[in-house]
Design an enzyme around this catalytic site. Structure first.
Site, PDB file in Angstrom:
ATOM      1  CD  GLU A 137      -2.833  -1.067   2.376  1.00  0.00           C
ATOM      2  OE1 GLU A 137      -2.744  -0.194   3.068  1.00  0.00           O
ATOM      3  OE2 GLU A 137      -3.695  -2.259   2.483  1.00  0.00           O
ATOM      4  N   GLY A 141       4.823  -0.466   2.689  1.00  0.00           N
ATOM      5  CA  GLY A 141       5.528  -1.482   1.751  1.00  0.00           C
ATOM      6  C   GLY A 141       6.359  -2.355   2.504  1.00  0.00           C
ATOM      7  CB  ILE A 167      -0.643  -4.016  -7.965  1.00  0.00           C
ATOM      8  CG1 ILE A 167      -0.947  -3.574  -6.466  1.00  0.00           C
ATOM      9  CG2 ILE A 167      -1.078  -5.379  -8.167  1.00  0.00           C
ATOM     10  CD1 ILE A 167       0.064  -4.124  -5.380  1.00  0.00           C
ATOM     11  N   GLY A 241       3.946 -16.166   3.157  1.00  0.00           N
ATOM     12  CA  GLY A 241       4.392 -17.516   2.490  1.00  0.00           C
ATOM     13  C   GLY A 241       4.384 -17.506   1.238  1.00  0.00           C
ATOM     14  CG  ASP A 341      32.928   1.123 -16.418  1.00  0.00           C
ATOM     15  OD1 ASP A 341      33.421   2.337 -16.387  1.00  0.00           O
ATOM     16  OD2 ASP A 341      33.972   0.451 -16.317  1.00  0.00           O
ATOM     17  CD  GLU A 368       8.373 -11.044  -4.101  1.00  0.00           C
ATOM     18  OE1 GLU A 368       8.150 -11.335  -3.052  1.00  0.00           O
ATOM     19  OE2 GLU A 368       7.374 -11.459  -4.787  1.00  0.00           O
ATOM     20  CB  THR A 370      14.389  -3.154   0.614  1.00  0.00           C
ATOM     21  OG1 THR A 370      14.573  -3.353   1.960  1.00  0.00           O
ATOM     22  CG2 THR A 370      13.244  -2.397   0.198  1.00  0.00           C
TER      23      THR A 370
HETATM   24  P1  TGC Z   1       6.616 -11.169  11.706  1.00  0.00           P
HETATM   25  O1  TGC Z   1       6.116 -11.025  12.940  1.00  0.00           O
HETATM   26  O2  TGC Z   1       8.325 -11.519  11.545  1.00  0.00           O
HETATM   27  O3  TGC Z   1       5.885 -12.563  10.946  1.00  0.00           O
HETATM   28  C1  TGC Z   1       4.685 -12.698  11.023  1.00  0.00           C
HETATM   29  C2  TGC Z   1       4.328 -14.199  10.684  1.00  0.00           C
HETATM   30  O4  TGC Z   1       4.824 -14.483   9.255  1.00  0.00           O
HETATM   31  C3  TGC Z   1       5.911 -15.571   9.435  1.00  0.00           C
HETATM   32  N1  TGC Z   1       6.614 -15.172   8.534  1.00  0.00           N
HETATM   33  C4  TGC Z   1       6.963 -15.826   7.311  1.00  0.00           C
HETATM   34  N2  TGC Z   1       6.156 -17.113   6.764  1.00  0.00           N
HETATM   35  C5  TGC Z   1       6.632 -17.374   5.540  1.00  0.00           C
HETATM   36  N3  TGC Z   1       7.562 -17.062   4.845  1.00  0.00           N
HETATM   37  C6  TGC Z   1       8.204 -15.752   5.216  1.00  0.00           C
HETATM   38  N4  TGC Z   1       9.026 -15.186   4.559  1.00  0.00           N
HETATM   39  C7  TGC Z   1       7.843 -15.126   6.495  1.00  0.00           C
HETATM   40  N5  TGC Z   1       8.377 -14.205   7.372  1.00  0.00           N
HETATM   41  C8  TGC Z   1       7.689 -14.216   8.398  1.00  0.00           C
HETATM   42  C9  TGC Z   1       6.411 -15.455  10.927  1.00  0.00           C
HETATM   43  O5  TGC Z   1       6.894 -16.809  11.378  1.00  0.00           O
HETATM   44  C10 TGC Z   1       5.129 -15.109  11.797  1.00  0.00           C
HETATM   45  O6  TGC Z   1       4.342 -16.369  11.791  1.00  0.00           O
HETATM   46  P2  TGC Z   1       3.243 -16.191  13.092  1.00  0.00           P
HETATM   47  O7  TGC Z   1       2.879 -17.665  12.973  1.00  0.00           O
HETATM   48  O8  TGC Z   1       4.132 -16.248  14.195  1.00  0.00           O
HETATM   49  O9  TGC Z   1       2.371 -15.558  12.990  1.00  0.00           O
HETATM   50  O10 TGC Z   1       6.209 -10.151  10.613  1.00  0.00           O
HETATM   51  P3  TGC Z   1       6.549  -8.501  10.719  1.00  0.00           P
HETATM   52  O11 TGC Z   1       5.468  -7.725  10.715  1.00  0.00           O
HETATM   53  O12 TGC Z   1       7.753  -8.271  11.661  1.00  0.00           O
HETATM   54  O13 TGC Z   1       7.523  -8.390   9.331  1.00  0.00           O
HETATM   55  C11 TGC Z   1       8.540  -9.050   8.940  1.00  0.00           C
HETATM   56  C12 TGC Z   1       8.990  -8.659   7.496  1.00  0.00           C
HETATM   57  C13 TGC Z   1       9.614  -7.222   7.711  1.00  0.00           C
HETATM   58  C14 TGC Z   1      10.242  -9.563   7.206  1.00  0.00           C
HETATM   59  C15 TGC Z   1       8.014  -8.896   6.646  1.00  0.00           C
HETATM   60  O14 TGC Z   1       7.165  -8.036   6.692  1.00  0.00           O
HETATM   61  C16 TGC Z   1       8.379  -8.681   5.115  1.00  0.00           C
HETATM   62  O15 TGC Z   1       9.066  -9.472   4.368  1.00  0.00           O
HETATM   63  N6  TGC Z   1       8.579  -7.383   4.372  1.00  0.00           N
HETATM   64  C17 TGC Z   1       8.971  -6.976   3.090  1.00  0.00           C
HETATM   65  C18 TGC Z   1       7.448  -7.131   2.416  1.00  0.00           C
HETATM   66  C19 TGC Z   1       7.630  -7.504   0.798  1.00  0.00           C
HETATM   67  O16 TGC Z   1       8.287  -8.109   0.513  1.00  0.00           O
HETATM   68  N7  TGC Z   1       6.656  -7.162   0.108  1.00  0.00           N
HETATM   69  C20 TGC Z   1       6.504  -7.725  -1.067  1.00  0.00           C
HETATM   70  C21 TGC Z   1       5.278  -7.383  -1.887  1.00  0.00           C
HETATM   71  S1  TGC Z   1       4.883  -8.417  -3.479  1.00  0.00           S
HETATM   72  C22 TGC Z   1       6.046  -7.891  -4.510  1.00  0.00           C
HETATM   73  O17 TGC Z   1       6.985  -7.104  -4.211  1.00  0.00           O
HETATM   74  C23 TGC Z   1       5.938  -8.242  -5.842  1.00  0.00           C
HETATM   75  S2  TGC Z   1       6.910  -8.040  -6.865  1.00  0.00           S
HETATM   76  C24 TGC Z   1       6.560  -8.807  -8.308  1.00  0.00           C
HETATM   77  C25 TGC Z   1       7.459  -9.899  -8.672  1.00  0.00           C
HETATM   78  O18 TGC Z   1       7.588 -10.786  -7.651  1.00  0.00           O
HETATM   79  O19 TGC Z   1       8.049 -10.190  -9.783  1.00  0.00           O
HETATM   80  P1  FAD Z   2       9.811   1.452   2.053  1.00  0.00           P
HETATM   81  O1  FAD Z   2       9.316   0.238   2.474  1.00  0.00           O
HETATM   82  O2  FAD Z   2       9.422   2.750   2.349  1.00  0.00           O
HETATM   83  O3  FAD Z   2      11.474   1.368   2.094  1.00  0.00           O
HETATM   84  C1  FAD Z   2      12.139   2.720   1.647  1.00  0.00           C
HETATM   85  C2  FAD Z   2      13.467   2.423   2.363  1.00  0.00           C
HETATM   86  O4  FAD Z   2      13.505   2.206   3.804  1.00  0.00           O
HETATM   87  C3  FAD Z   2      14.156   1.131   1.866  1.00  0.00           C
HETATM   88  O5  FAD Z   2      15.684   1.402   1.617  1.00  0.00           O
HETATM   89  C4  FAD Z   2      14.026   0.118   2.884  1.00  0.00           C
HETATM   90  O6  FAD Z   2      15.298  -0.778   2.777  1.00  0.00           O
HETATM   91  C5  FAD Z   2      14.213   1.049   4.026  1.00  0.00           C
HETATM   92  N1  FAD Z   2      13.592   0.547   5.340  1.00  0.00           N
HETATM   93  C6  FAD Z   2      12.097   0.141   5.453  1.00  0.00           C
HETATM   94  N2  FAD Z   2      11.888  -0.404   6.725  1.00  0.00           N
HETATM   95  C7  FAD Z   2      13.078  -0.414   7.417  1.00  0.00           C
HETATM   96  C8  FAD Z   2      13.607  -0.659   8.557  1.00  0.00           C
HETATM   97  N3  FAD Z   2      12.403  -1.465   9.300  1.00  0.00           N
HETATM   98  N4  FAD Z   2      14.721  -0.646   8.845  1.00  0.00           N
HETATM   99  C9  FAD Z   2      15.679  -0.150   8.185  1.00  0.00           C
HETATM  100  N5  FAD Z   2      15.348   0.494   6.947  1.00  0.00           N
HETATM  101  C10 FAD Z   2      14.215   0.114   6.468  1.00  0.00           C
HETATM  102  N6  FAD Z   2       3.899  -5.053  -4.329  1.00  0.00           N
HETATM  103  C11 FAD Z   2       2.842  -5.897  -4.348  1.00  0.00           C
HETATM  104  O7  FAD Z   2       2.175  -6.257  -3.163  1.00  0.00           O
HETATM  105  N7  FAD Z   2       2.600  -6.631  -5.484  1.00  0.00           N
HETATM  106  C12 FAD Z   2       3.447  -6.379  -6.472  1.00  0.00           C
HETATM  107  O8  FAD Z   2       2.978  -7.054  -7.688  1.00  0.00           O
HETATM  108  C13 FAD Z   2       4.468  -5.568  -6.579  1.00  0.00           C
HETATM  109  N8  FAD Z   2       5.160  -5.413  -7.600  1.00  0.00           N
HETATM  110  C14 FAD Z   2       5.954  -4.352  -7.647  1.00  0.00           C
HETATM  111  C15 FAD Z   2       6.836  -3.904  -9.035  1.00  0.00           C
HETATM  112  C16 FAD Z   2       7.542  -2.707  -8.861  1.00  0.00           C
HETATM  113  C17 FAD Z   2       8.047  -2.216 -10.245  1.00  0.00           C
HETATM  114  C18 FAD Z   2       7.822  -2.174  -7.518  1.00  0.00           C
HETATM  115  C19 FAD Z   2       8.943  -1.227  -7.553  1.00  0.00           C
HETATM  116  C20 FAD Z   2       7.145  -2.553  -6.677  1.00  0.00           C
HETATM  117  C21 FAD Z   2       6.370  -3.795  -6.757  1.00  0.00           C
HETATM  118  N9  FAD Z   2       5.728  -4.078  -5.294  1.00  0.00           N
HETATM  119  C22 FAD Z   2       4.777  -4.892  -5.527  1.00  0.00           C
HETATM  120  C23 FAD Z   2       5.890  -3.446  -4.185  1.00  0.00           C
HETATM  121  C24 FAD Z   2       7.310  -3.651  -3.333  1.00  0.00           C
HETATM  122  O9  FAD Z   2       7.304  -4.602  -2.841  1.00  0.00           O
HETATM  123  C25 FAD Z   2       7.663  -2.507  -2.462  1.00  0.00           C
HETATM  124  O10 FAD Z   2       8.022  -1.445  -3.162  1.00  0.00           O
HETATM  125  C26 FAD Z   2       8.902  -2.828  -1.508  1.00  0.00           C
HETATM  126  O11 FAD Z   2       8.366  -3.904  -0.717  1.00  0.00           O
HETATM  127  C27 FAD Z   2       9.433  -1.762  -0.814  1.00  0.00           C
HETATM  128  O12 FAD Z   2       8.339  -0.836  -0.353  1.00  0.00           O
HETATM  129  P2  FAD Z   2       8.381   0.631  -0.172  1.00  0.00           P
HETATM  130  O13 FAD Z   2       8.399   0.817  -1.691  1.00  0.00           O
HETATM  131  O14 FAD Z   2       7.145   1.080   0.400  1.00  0.00           O
HETATM  132  O15 FAD Z   2       9.548   1.288   0.440  1.00  0.00           O
END
Ligand code: TGC
Ligand code: FAD
Length: 389
Positions: A137, A141, A167, A241, A341, A368, A370
């Site tokens: 959102e 993120g 998204i 997951g 480069d 996915e 950072t």
């Molecule tokens: P936290 O309290 O650590 O965890 C909550 C519950 O989730 C479990 N868990 C996981 N389970 C499966 N896979 C993982 N990677 C998991 N990480 C944590 C954890 O064990 C816990 O389970 P339970 O049973 O205790 O409830 O949660 P938190 O709020 O402290 O967050 C942890 C953190 C920062 C690592 C997590 O929020 C995170 O990974 N943030 C990054 C967000 C992210 O990657 N967004 C991606 C959006 S989708 C996208 O970008 C698609 S791009 C398009 C493409 O792929 O091509």
């Molecule tokens: P922020 O979370 O605001 O991060 C900004 C900076 O702060 C980064 O350097 C980060 O490392 C740092 N930071 C954040 N938290 C902390 C902390 N606790 N401690 C220290 N440093 C921190 N999302 C979906 O749900 N579905 C999709 O299909 C999808 N596709 C995408 C496609 C593109 C092209 C892009 C650019 C993004 C996409 N995303 C999607 C979103 C993506 O997963 C987020 O952009 C990403 O998770 C980072 O979130 P943010 O952009 O809000 O950055």
């Protein structure tokens, strides 16, 4: 230029089965003949080459590892290799396939009802339906647990309110997997295109991942039927997951982008004559850059293979995936920068694929999770202390 071959410096290919190599070579051939020729134009126009979708389906690139429901049921290492070939072309092409498989089909398979699996998975595998995954959102993120999107139980279904941002495939999707809080707990909902109160808007002007469609999703009193909640996944661990599945594919995929940049830099350095009439490749500094690329790509390949072995043996943990996603994305970004480069001025023009890969990899290092979020996941694993907050 010589035909593309991926690096095999430590005979990594000997670690794959014949079937895995066959999958890789078939996808490599497809990518060379059908995907690569579309990319310069698609990247310039900021357009996804959608005529390729039926071919992705025919090649088994959508939901490749899912068993049953007309899905290919490939092994995880074969899947990694095909992600690598797709990203050799473009990270946006790999994104299309990995979102469909890991972020749309996987949650339906893992958390959906049998009716939902039968209804959606065969059509998603055939490319007849396209999906997207709405977790991020505007103000949530890296911290998806802070999402504001809410679901409320209403007669016959659930009412959704909120906005999703960034998204992939959002505006072209037939269905969205939307994550929202219901009574304070994160739940997944299948929102079909055309549902009243659901709309999308295209995000234009990206300098990165230009062949991939990126959108906002808007939910305004959007009511989905009872049958559209994913019944078997509750809490943040459900969407996380799915991310583990997608990050696995990225850890492999980016090796393809790095390989493409290395391949280009090597052949360019052999052909480009500088100062003394000798090729660039005959000088020590360019050789050091090429050697570094080989060193880092080889380490990333071995890491990905071990990741695949852990997954195939059921021992893979999210923190393993974090290390590989973080390492391999940074590696690919650094290789792309050095390759850019070495191409001099030609490194910034789209006649060569290097600048496109470099720009794309900036996104891949951010989405996915950072690079720093994955560093913190590893920090939490080794110290036992979460440092996110
Ligand atoms: P936290 O309290 O650590 O965890 C909550 C519950 O989730 C479990 N868990 C996981 N389970 C499966 N896979 C993982 N990677 C998991 N990480 C944590 C954890 O064990 C816990 O389970 P339970 O049973 O205790 O409830 O949660 P938190 O709020 O402290 O967050 C942890 C953190 C920062 C690592 C997590 O929020 C995170 O990974 N943030 C990054 C967000 C992210 O990657 N967004 C991606 C959006 S989708 C996208 O970008 C698609 S791009 C398009 C493409 O792929 O091509
Ligand atoms: P922020 O979370 O605001 O991060 C900004 C900076 O702060 C980064 O350097 C980060 O490392 C740092 N930071 C954040 N938290 C902390 C902390 N606790 N401690 C220290 N440093 C921190 N999302 C979906 O749900 N579905 C999709 O299909 C999808 N596709 C995408 C496609 C593109 C092209 C892009 C650019 C993004 C996409 N995303 C999607 C979103 C993506 O997963 C987020 O952009 C990403 O998770 C980072 O979130 P943010 O952009 O809000 O950055």
């Amino acid at each position: 230029m010589a035909a593309y071959e991926s690096l095999n410096y430590m005979d990594e290919d000997s670690l794959f089965t014949e079937d895995e190599l066959m999958v890789r070579n078939t996808v490599r051939d497809f990518v060379t003949k059908e995907v690569m020729p579309t990319l310069q134009e698609a990247n310039r126009k900021e357009e996804f080459p959608k005529h390729l979708i039926p071919r992705f389906a025919e090649m088994g690139l959508l939901g490749s590892t899912i068993q049953g429901y007309d899905c290919p049921g490939l092994g995880h290492i074969a899947y990694g290799l095909l992600m690598q070939e797709l990203e050799r072309a473009d990270s946006g092409i790999r994104s299309f396939c990995s979102v469909q498989g890991a972020l749309v089909m996987y949650p339906i398979f893992a958390y959906g009802s049998e009716e939902q699996r039968k209804k959606y998975l065969p059509k998603l595998a055939a490319g007849q339906l396209i999906g997207c995954f709405g977790l991020t959102e505007p103000d949530a993120g890296s911290n998806p647990g802070g999402m504001l999107t809410r679901a409320e139980k209403v007669p016959g279904g659930y009412k959704l309110n909120g906005n999703k941002m960034w998204i992939t495939n959002g505006s072209v999707a037939d269905l969205a997997i939307v994550w929202a809080k219901l009574d304070g707990k994160v739940r997944g909902f299948i929102v079909e295109k055309g549902t009243e109160g659901f709309s999308t808007s295209l995000m234009k002007g990206k300098f990165s991942l230009r062949v991939s469609v990126t959108s906002e999703l808007h939910l305004q009193n959007c009511v989905v039927p009872e049958a559209n909640i994913l019944p078997n996944g509750e809490g943040l661990k459900a969407p996380l997951g799915c991310l583990t599945q997608a990050r696995f594919g990225i850890a492999w995929g980016v090796i393809g982008a790095a390989n493409a940049c290395y391949h280009e830099a090597l052949h360019y350095a052999k052909a480009r004559i500088i100062f003394d009439g000798k090729p660039l490749a005959a000088h020590q500094l360019p050789q050091a850059k090429l050697a570094k690329m080989v060193q880092e790509i080889t380490k990333a390949q071995l890491l990905a293979i071990q990741l695949g072995k852990l997954k195939e043996s059921g021992r893979l943990q999210p923190h393993h995936v974090s290390l590989a996603k973080m390492n391999n994305c940074r590696m690919a970004l650094d290789v792309a920068r050095d390759a850019r480069d070495m191409l001099g001025g030609n490194g910034i023009i789209d006649e060569y694929p290097v600048i496109r890969h470099l720009m794309n990899l900036e996104t891949v290092n951010t989405y996915e999770g950072t690079e720093d979020i994955h560093r913190l996941v590893i920090g939490q694993e080794i110290t036992g202390i979460p440092a996110f907050r």
